[in-house]
Design an enzyme around this catalytic site. Structure first.
Site, mmCIF file in Angstrom:
data_model
loop_
_atom_site.group_PDB
_atom_site.id
_atom_site.type_symbol
_atom_site.label_atom_id
_atom_site.label_comp_id
_atom_site.label_asym_id
_atom_site.label_seq_id
_atom_site.Cartn_x
_atom_site.Cartn_y
_atom_site.Cartn_z
ATOM 1 N N GLN A 78 0.846 -1.190 0.000
ATOM 2 C CA GLN A 78 0.000 0.000 0.000
ATOM 3 C C GLN A 78 0.887 1.248 0.000
ATOM 4 O O GLN A 78 1.107 1.854 1.037
ATOM 5 C CB GLN A 78 -0.888 -0.032 1.253
ATOM 6 C CG GLN A 78 -1.871 1.085 1.358
ATOM 7 C CD GLN A 78 -3.195 0.721 0.742
ATOM 8 O OE1 GLN A 78 -3.604 -0.423 0.769
ATOM 9 N NE2 GLN A 78 -3.864 1.692 0.183
ATOM 10 N N PHE A 79 1.362 1.637 -1.176
ATOM 11 C CA PHE A 79 2.251 2.799 -1.256
ATOM 12 C C PHE A 79 1.565 4.087 -0.822
ATOM 13 O O PHE A 79 2.223 5.046 -0.409
ATOM 14 C CB PHE A 79 2.851 2.957 -2.659
ATOM 15 C CG PHE A 79 1.911 3.540 -3.679
ATOM 16 C CD1 PHE A 79 1.919 4.907 -3.939
ATOM 17 C CD2 PHE A 79 1.022 2.729 -4.376
ATOM 18 C CE1 PHE A 79 1.062 5.457 -4.881
ATOM 19 C CE2 PHE A 79 0.163 3.257 -5.309
ATOM 20 C CZ PHE A 79 0.179 4.632 -5.560
ATOM 21 N N THR A 80 0.237 4.125 -0.851
ATOM 22 C CA THR A 80 -0.484 5.344 -0.484
ATOM 23 C C THR A 80 -0.339 5.690 0.997
ATOM 24 O O THR A 80 -0.694 6.792 1.403
ATOM 25 C CB THR A 80 -1.974 5.253 -0.860
ATOM 26 O OG1 THR A 80 -2.560 4.142 -0.180
ATOM 27 C CG2 THR A 80 -2.158 5.116 -2.360
#
Length: 142
Positions: A78-80
């Protein structure tokens, strides 16, 4: 590394309508990797999550870790989690590039497995639909 850990009764991840990973009782872990994260960060975070005591004992107190209840982990990249929210449109410059992030995501899961927990996973970089039945809810941010 940043992680959002939710205690779940069940969770699953689908990609293009196909279930790629599913667990019953355990944790849904959303994992973000930052530009300066290392293998040691992945190992330490895996150990912290593994030893986290948020499952109820016989007295109903949060006192048991995931191994003591036979739980599993569903880990989703989950790069966000590294979003910069200073403006209306998030920026992601603090997130690690895929050539660093993917190996550290894989190492994080490997360390959890070495500790003895079964890990299901999403697919790095894929468009995923994640479903969970939160337990409590208990959600912690690392």
């Amino acid at each position: 590394m940043r992680a959002v850990v939710t205690r779940v009764k069940e969770a699953r991840v689908e990609i293009e309508g196909v279930v790629r990973g599913a667990i019953s009782q355990g944790y849904l872990v959303l994992l973000g990797v930052g530009q300066h994260d290392t293998d040691e960060d992945a190992r330490r975070l895996a150990e912290k999550i593994f030893h986290l005591r948020v499952f109820a004992d016989e007295a109903g107190k949060m006192n048991l870790d995931i191994s003591q209840i036979g739980g599993k982990i569903l880990a989703i990249s989950q790069f966000t989690l590294y979003a910069n929210l200073k403006s209306r449109r998030p920026g992601f410059t603090e997130a690690a590039a895929p050539d660093l992030a993917k190996p550290l995501y894989e190492k994080f899961m490997m360390y959890l497995e070495e500790l003895g927990v079964k890990v299901q996973r999403g697919e790095f970089g894929a468009d995923m639909q994640v479903y969970s039945l939160n337990d409590g809810p208990v959600t912690l941010v690392f």
